[in-house]
Each structure stands twice: as structure tokens, then as C-alpha cells.
Design a protein around this motif. Structure first.
Motif, PDB file in Angstrom:
ATOM      1  N   PRO A   1       0.790  -1.245   0.000  1.00  0.00           N
ATOM      2  CA  PRO A   1       0.000   0.000   0.000  1.00  0.00           C
ATOM      3  C   PRO A   1       0.819   1.291   0.000  1.00  0.00           C
ATOM      4  O   PRO A   1       0.297   2.359  -0.308  1.00  0.00           O
ATOM      5  N   ALA A   2       2.097   1.212   0.361  1.00  0.00           N
ATOM      6  CA  ALA A   2       2.907   2.442   0.434  1.00  0.00           C
ATOM      7  C   ALA A   2       4.320   2.159  -0.049  1.00  0.00           C
ATOM      8  O   ALA A   2       5.306   2.395   0.654  1.00  0.00           O
ATOM      9  N   LEU A   3       4.416   1.682  -1.274  1.00  0.00           N
ATOM     10  CA  LEU A   3       5.699   1.267  -1.820  1.00  0.00           C
ATOM     11  C   LEU A   3       6.693   2.420  -1.897  1.00  0.00           C
ATOM     12  O   LEU A   3       7.902   2.223  -1.757  1.00  0.00           O
ATOM     13  N   GLU A   4       6.197   3.637  -2.075  1.00  0.00           N
ATOM     14  CA  GLU A   4       7.078   4.797  -2.210  1.00  0.00           C
ATOM     15  C   GLU A   4       7.854   5.089  -0.930  1.00  0.00           C
ATOM     16  O   GLU A   4       8.846   5.820  -0.953  1.00  0.00           O
ATOM     17  N   GLN A   5       7.445   4.507   0.190  1.00  0.00           N
ATOM     18  CA  GLN A   5       8.138   4.738   1.455  1.00  0.00           C
ATOM     19  C   GLN A   5       9.324   3.789   1.647  1.00  0.00           C
ATOM     20  O   GLN A   5      10.115   3.972   2.567  1.00  0.00           O
ATOM     21  N   GLU A   6       9.424   2.784   0.796  1.00  0.00           N
ATOM     22  CA  GLU A   6      10.514   1.811   0.904  1.00  0.00           C
ATOM     23  C   GLU A   6      11.679   2.267   0.033  1.00  0.00           C
ATOM     24  O   GLU A   6      11.507   2.489  -1.168  1.00  0.00           O
ATOM     25  N   VAL A   7      12.849   2.424   0.645  1.00  0.00           N
ATOM     26  CA  VAL A   7      14.006   2.964  -0.067  1.00  0.00           C
ATOM     27  C   VAL A   7      15.223   2.060   0.160  1.00  0.00           C
ATOM     28  O   VAL A   7      15.518   1.675   1.298  1.00  0.00           O
ATOM     29  N   THR A   8      15.917   1.728  -0.911  1.00  0.00           N
ATOM     30  CA  THR A   8      17.130   0.917  -0.799  1.00  0.00           C
ATOM     31  C   THR A   8      18.330   1.818  -0.518  1.00  0.00           C
ATOM     32  O   THR A   8      18.350   2.983  -0.922  1.00  0.00           O
ATOM     33  N   THR A   9      19.323   1.280   0.177  1.00  0.00           N
ATOM     34  CA  THR A   9      20.554   2.031   0.447  1.00  0.00           C
ATOM     35  C   THR A   9      21.525   1.923  -0.722  1.00  0.00           C
ATOM     36  O   THR A   9      22.060   2.910  -1.210  1.00  0.00           O
ATOM     37  N   ASP A  10      21.757   0.697  -1.171  1.00  0.00           N
ATOM     38  CA  ASP A  10      22.680   0.480  -2.289  1.00  0.00           C
ATOM     39  C   ASP A  10      21.985   0.827  -3.600  1.00  0.00           C
ATOM     40  O   ASP A  10      20.776   1.029  -3.650  1.00  0.00           O
TER      41      ASP A  10
END
Length: 235
Positions: free
Chosen positions: A163-172
Motif C-alpha cells: 500500500p505504500a511502496l514509495e516509502q521503501e528505499v534501498t541504500t545500495d
């Protein structure tokens, strides 16, 4: 895998000799390279499987806004020395191990139609494996607790309904994320950043190498049973 490392390392040293960047930048890169190399030495005792996997990757510090954090093309690990400098040893070792396992599992070529979701799914599975190796994950690490036992392809399918994919952020960063032209003419670009596009042959070479190493470490405490099972079916 080892033969290529020698060639790449020699190439990096040759480039350093002709580098015209300022002394402070060179000093920072050399300082951080020494730390990343010492982290591999630390693994010789604490996690020799990771050390053996990492031996096939040349470490190359850069000061480059295209990298921003760290990336791998399956041949080298490029990391921005400015990003690395404030990291503590635990976070730095996690990041190198994470990038190494991107290669070990062959997670280098996401489908272009959903590359962001594949990157999240890959990062989740890699971080789940690192937890089983005893790593402390930074708070920024991608991990979906309800999906810890699940492989990347199942996590990817689950992310389709997130529901909130935009809040998930990768570091690499993946290779394809680093080769997009930057909008600013003032961006820092480093001549040491010379990645090569990964291909399916490289992916299979890595997976074959990982299966071989997993067999060497099978039945030892350096390869937890869940990871051994996962690598047994690596394809």
C-alpha cells in the motif's frame, strides 16, 4: 573468479597513478579503501564464506554523485568515500556483505518493467540471509518482517499489492541506477567509476561459484542450515 580480480586491481592501481584529483580526495579514498579491505580481513575468522565471495570483487572507492552510496556491477564494488566516511565498522561491513551477496545470488539484472520492486525484493532476501549470519542491520535496511523466510520472487509478487511502496528505499544502488545522466553540470564525476554492464553469463558464473563455495562450507557453523538450503537450490 580470482584471476579477474588481479587484473582489475592492477588496472585500478594504474589509474590511481595517473589521477589528477586533489590530495584531500585521494587521501579520503585511500583511507576508506583501507577500512573496507580490513573488513574483509575481519571476515577471514568471523565469516570466511563472505570473505571468499568478496575476494572476487575489486574494491574501488570513488567520489561520484552517480554512485551516492555504493553499487556493484558484479566485477567490482564501487563505494562513495564521502558516504562511507561516517559509517561505523558494523554498518560498513553490512554494506559490503550486502553488495557481495547481490553478486553471490546473481541479483544483478532486474526486469526493466519493475526494477524498483525487484531491488526491494532482492534486498529483503539478502538482508534476511545476513541476519542469519549474525549481522546487525542498520535501521535503513530493507526488511519485511512478515516475509523473512520468503525468497525474492515471492516477495516481489507480494510487493505488487504493497500500500505504500514509495516509502521503501534501498541504500545500495544497482548498476542501471548509476548510469543515468545527472541533471546538474556541477555533479561530482570520478574517472575511477568505470562499471561494466552485467549480463546473464556473469550472473550464472556467480551462481555457480556460490554453489561451489556453499558445498565447501556445508556442515560447518559458517553456513547456517537455512542458508545452505537456499544455496542448494540456487538457480
Amino acid at each position: 573468479m580470482r584471476k579477474g580480480v588481479v587484473t582489475q586491481l592492477a588496472s585500478y592501481i594504474a589509474r590511481k597513478k595517473g589521477n589528477t584529483e586533489n590530495a584531500a580526495a585521494r587521501a579520503l579514498k585511500d583511507e576508506q579503501l583501507a577500512l573496507w579491505m580490513s573488513d574483509r580481513d575481519h571476515w577471514r575468522d568471523s565469516c570466511p564464506l563472505n570473505a571468499d565471495l568478496a575476494d572476487s570483487l575489486t574494491l574501488i572507492p570513488v567520489i561520484d554523485d552517480r554512485v551516492a552510496t555504493a553499487t556493484t556491477d558484479g566485477r567490482s564494488i564501487y563505494f562513495d568515500a564521502r558516504f562511507s566516511a561516517p559509517l561505523d565498522a558494523e554498518h560498513r561491513r553490512y554494506l559490503q556483505a550486502h553488495l557481495t551477496w547481490h553478486c553471490a545470488l546473481g541479483y544483478l539484472l532486474p526486469a526493466s518493467s519493475s526494477s524498483d520492486m525487484w531491488h526491494l525484493a532482492w534486498d529483503h532476501e539478502i538482508n534476511s540471509l545476513l541476519l542469519q549470519q549474525g549481522y546487525m542491520l542498520p535501521t535503513s535496511a530493507v526488511l519485511f518482517f512478515s516475509k523473512v523466510p520468503y525468497p525474492a520472487h515471492e516477495v516481489h509478487d507480494w510487493l505488487l499489492t504493497h500500500p505504500a511502496l514509495e516509502q521503501e528505499v534501498t541504500t545500495d544502488r544497482l548498476y542501471e541506477e548509476c548510469v543515468i545522466p545527472l541533471p546538474s553540470s556541477q555533479a561530482s564525476l570520478d574517472t575511477d567509476f568505470t562499471p561494466t554492464p552485467p549480463d546473464s553469463r556473469l550472473v550464472e558464473t556467480w551462481r555457480s561459484h556460490t554453489r561451489m563455495l556453499a558445498n565447501d562450507y556445508r556442515w560447518t557453523h559458517h553456513l547456517p542450515a537455512p542458508i545452505a538450503t537456499r544455496l542448494k537450490h540456487l538457480s
